[in-house]
Design a protein around this motif. Structure first.
Motif, short mmCIF file in Angstrom:
data_model
loop_
_atom_site.label_atom_id
_atom_site.label_comp_id
_atom_site.label_asym_id
_atom_site.label_seq_id
_atom_site.Cartn_x
_atom_site.Cartn_y
_atom_site.Cartn_z
N GLY A 118 -25.43 -19.04 -77.94
CA GLY A 118 -26.61 -18.80 -77.11
C GLY A 118 -27.21 -17.43 -77.36
O GLY A 118 -28.44 -17.29 -77.48
N PHE A 119 -26.36 -16.42 -77.47
CA PHE A 119 -26.89 -15.09 -77.76
C PHE A 119 -27.41 -15.02 -79.20
O PHE A 119 -28.28 -14.20 -79.50
CB PHE A 119 -25.81 -14.03 -77.51
N GLY A 120 -26.88 -15.89 -80.08
CA GLY A 120 -27.47 -16.01 -81.41
C GLY A 120 -28.91 -16.50 -81.31
O GLY A 120 -29.79 -16.04 -82.06
N GLY A 121 -29.15 -17.46 -80.40
CA GLY A 121 -30.51 -17.93 -80.17
C GLY A 121 -31.42 -16.82 -79.65
O GLY A 121 -32.59 -16.73 -80.02
N VAL A 122 -30.86 -15.96 -78.79
CA VAL A 122 -31.63 -14.80 -78.31
C VAL A 122 -32.03 -13.91 -79.48
O VAL A 122 -33.18 -13.45 -79.58
CB VAL A 122 -30.81 -14.00 -77.27
N LEU A 123 -31.09 -13.68 -80.40
CA LEU A 123 -31.39 -12.83 -81.57
C LEU A 123 -32.45 -13.47 -82.46
O LEU A 123 -33.29 -12.78 -83.05
CB LEU A 123 -30.12 -12.57 -82.36
N ILE A 124 -32.42 -14.81 -82.56
CA ILE A 124 -33.44 -15.49 -83.37
C ILE A 124 -34.83 -15.22 -82.81
O ILE A 124 -35.79 -14.96 -83.55
CB ILE A 124 -33.16 -17.01 -83.41
N ILE A 125 -34.95 -15.27 -81.48
CA ILE A 125 -36.24 -15.01 -80.86
C ILE A 125 -36.62 -13.53 -80.95
O ILE A 125 -37.76 -13.18 -81.22
CB ILE A 125 -36.24 -15.48 -79.39
N LEU A 126 -35.62 -12.66 -80.74
CA LEU A 126 -35.90 -11.22 -80.81
C LEU A 126 -36.30 -10.79 -82.22
O LEU A 126 -37.15 -9.92 -82.39
CB LEU A 126 -34.66 -10.43 -80.38
N ARG A 127 -35.64 -11.36 -83.23
CA ARG A 127 -35.90 -11.02 -84.64
C ARG A 127 -35.81 -9.51 -84.88
O ARG A 127 -36.76 -8.88 -85.35
CB ARG A 127 -37.28 -11.53 -85.06
N PRO A 128 -34.69 -8.89 -84.54
CA PRO A 128 -34.56 -7.44 -84.77
C PRO A 128 -34.70 -7.11 -86.25
O PRO A 128 -34.17 -7.79 -87.11
CB PRO A 128 -33.15 -7.13 -84.25
N GLY A 129 -35.43 -6.04 -86.53
CA GLY A 129 -35.66 -5.63 -87.91
C GLY A 129 -36.86 -6.27 -88.54
O GLY A 129 -37.31 -5.83 -89.60
N ALA A 130 -37.40 -7.32 -87.91
CA ALA A 130 -38.58 -7.98 -88.45
C ALA A 130 -39.84 -7.28 -87.96
O ALA A 130 -39.84 -6.59 -86.95
CB ALA A 130 -38.60 -9.45 -88.04
N GLY A 131 -40.91 -7.48 -88.68
CA GLY A 131 -42.16 -6.83 -88.30
C GLY A 131 -42.75 -7.33 -87.00
O GLY A 131 -43.59 -6.66 -86.40
N VAL A 132 -42.30 -8.51 -86.53
CA VAL A 132 -42.84 -9.07 -85.30
C VAL A 132 -42.05 -8.63 -84.07
O VAL A 132 -42.40 -9.00 -82.95
CB VAL A 132 -42.84 -10.61 -85.36
N PHE A 133 -40.99 -7.85 -84.24
CA PHE A 133 -40.17 -7.44 -83.10
C PHE A 133 -40.95 -6.51 -82.18
O PHE A 133 -41.61 -5.57 -82.63
CB PHE A 133 -38.89 -6.74 -83.56
N PRO A 135 -45.09 -21.67 -79.32
CA PRO A 135 -44.01 -21.09 -80.12
C PRO A 135 -44.06 -21.57 -81.57
O PRO A 135 -44.38 -22.73 -81.85
CB PRO A 135 -42.75 -21.62 -79.41
N ASP A 136 -43.71 -20.66 -82.50
CA ASP A 136 -43.62 -21.07 -83.90
C ASP A 136 -42.26 -21.72 -84.15
O ASP A 136 -41.43 -21.85 -83.25
CB ASP A 136 -43.86 -19.88 -84.84
N ALA A 137 -42.03 -22.13 -85.39
CA ALA A 137 -40.82 -22.89 -85.71
C ALA A 137 -39.55 -22.09 -85.42
O ALA A 137 -38.57 -22.62 -84.89
CB ALA A 137 -40.86 -23.31 -87.18
N LEU A 138 -39.57 -20.78 -85.75
CA LEU A 138 -38.38 -19.96 -85.51
C LEU A 138 -38.13 -19.79 -84.02
O LEU A 138 -36.99 -19.82 -83.55
CB LEU A 138 -38.54 -18.60 -86.20
N ALA A 139 -39.22 -19.60 -83.27
CA ALA A 139 -39.07 -19.47 -81.81
C ALA A 139 -38.52 -20.75 -81.20
O ALA A 139 -37.66 -20.71 -80.31
CB ALA A 139 -40.41 -19.11 -81.18
N TRP A 140 -39.01 -21.91 -81.67
CA TRP A 140 -38.48 -23.18 -81.17
C TRP A 140 -36.99 -23.30 -81.48
O TRP A 140 -36.21 -23.81 -80.66
CB TRP A 140 -39.22 -24.35 -81.81
N THR A 141 -36.57 -22.80 -82.66
CA THR A 141 -35.15 -22.83 -83.01
C THR A 141 -34.33 -22.00 -82.03
O THR A 141 -33.26 -22.44 -81.56
CB THR A 141 -34.94 -22.31 -84.44
#
Length: 312
Positions: A137-152, A283-289
């Motif tokens: 579940g916290f992995g899913g949180v990280l997917i949405i957060l996308r730390p290190g990505a330009g959209v964070f 939501p985009d595909a990554l956010a849905w994931t």
């Protein structure tokens, strides 16, 4: 001091209270996101709290009398109110910066935190299956957060903080609810909201620069004379707060947490709907994931908790 009858155990009614409360709060989320570009958070919270105050007093009067507000547990209810304030303020501050569905999804780290906090606060045991599900579940949180990505966006951490504080407050509600009424807990929580929001208004009284981050602008903006419609919307949040807080507190007061918590996810449907209908957010595909991972992990954790309780 008025005696308070022990709360009856009713899972179906608890689920109904929870879903109704979350539906109400989803409307408040929509209102605050609509107003967040023009008014400060403190102004919306003061309007909300003042409107909610007489309604909560009426609810307390109908549920055992006003004497139920003043008990030996008053300090504990105020302390819970402080935690609730952090939970809601953090979530509200995220609304102007994030898509509504993203804010709601990240907030749903709360059931995962409830599982973790049940170990030290309730003395429960969490097996390896639930432990792995919480990590997923916290992995899913990280997917949405996308730390290190330009959209964070740093504001994305606010709903996670909100989820943690909400988990603490709901576990506290279950313990306090054995001797305190739901309107009493909601009343003291609302009073804490009013006091801190007033202090915020005094501390952040000046106009802010236009280039501030949306969350900071919502926090620090000076008060603005509202239009009649906006004032009505802010006051409407008070009605929602009074009924919503009471319904959510009542849900955890009369039903086991593992029975009602799965239905917390109904709020995500409202977040996606309001975001799409009012802000053209999807939501985009990554956010849905990430959303799917959080929901699946949370539901698995809750299912395993039920299995464990039934087998013990």
């Amino acid at each position: 001091m008025t005696a308070l009858p022990s709360p009856r155990h009713d899972s179906a009614l608890g689920i109904l209270c929870l879903c109704a409360g979350l539906g109400l709060f989803s409307v408040q989320d929509l209102i605050l996101k609509l107003l967040s570009g023009s008014y400060p958070l403190s102004q919306a919270m003061v309007f909300r709290s003042l409107t909610a105050l007489p309604l909560l007093l009426l609810l307390a009067h109908r549920d055992g009398g006003l004497g139920t507000l003043f008990t030996p547990g008053t300090r504990a209810m105020i302390a819970r109110g402080l935690v609730m304030f952090v939970a809601y303020a953090a979530y509200y501050l995220a609304l102007p910066a994030l898509p509504l569905a993203t804010a709601v999804a990240l907030y749903f780290s709360a059931p995962l935190f409830i599982t973790l906090l049940s170990i030290p606060m309730l003395g429960e045991t969490v097996g390896w299956r639930r432990g792995l599900a919480v990590l997923a579940g916290f992995g899913g949180v990280l997917i949405i957060l996308r730390p290190g990505a330009g959209v964070f966006d740093i504001a994305a951490l606010l709903p996670v903080l909100s989820g943690f504080c909400y988990a603490v407050s709901m576990i506290s509600a279950r313990r306090l609810g054995q001797r305190e009424s739901a309107p009493a807990m909601a009343f003291w929580g609302n009073l804490v909201f009013l006091g801190i929001a007033t202090a915020m208004a005094l501390g952040f009284g000046g106009a802010t620069a236009p280039d501030l981050h949306p969350s900071l602008a919502f926090l620090m903006r000076g008060w603005v004379w509202p239009t009649p419609l906006d004032a009505t919307l802010m006051a409407g949040c008070g009605v929602i707060a009074a009924l919503g807080l009471t319904l959510l507190t009542q849900a955890y007061r009369i039903a086991d947490a593992n029975a009602v918590t799965p239905f917390e996810y109904s709020a995500m449907l409202w977040g996606i709907l309001w975001g799409w209908a009012f802000f053209a957010e999807w939501p985009d595909a990554l956010a849905w994931t990430g959303i799917a991972t959080i929901v699946a992990a949370g539901l698995f954790v809750l299912w395993r908790e039920r299995v464990t309780r039934q087998s013990s």
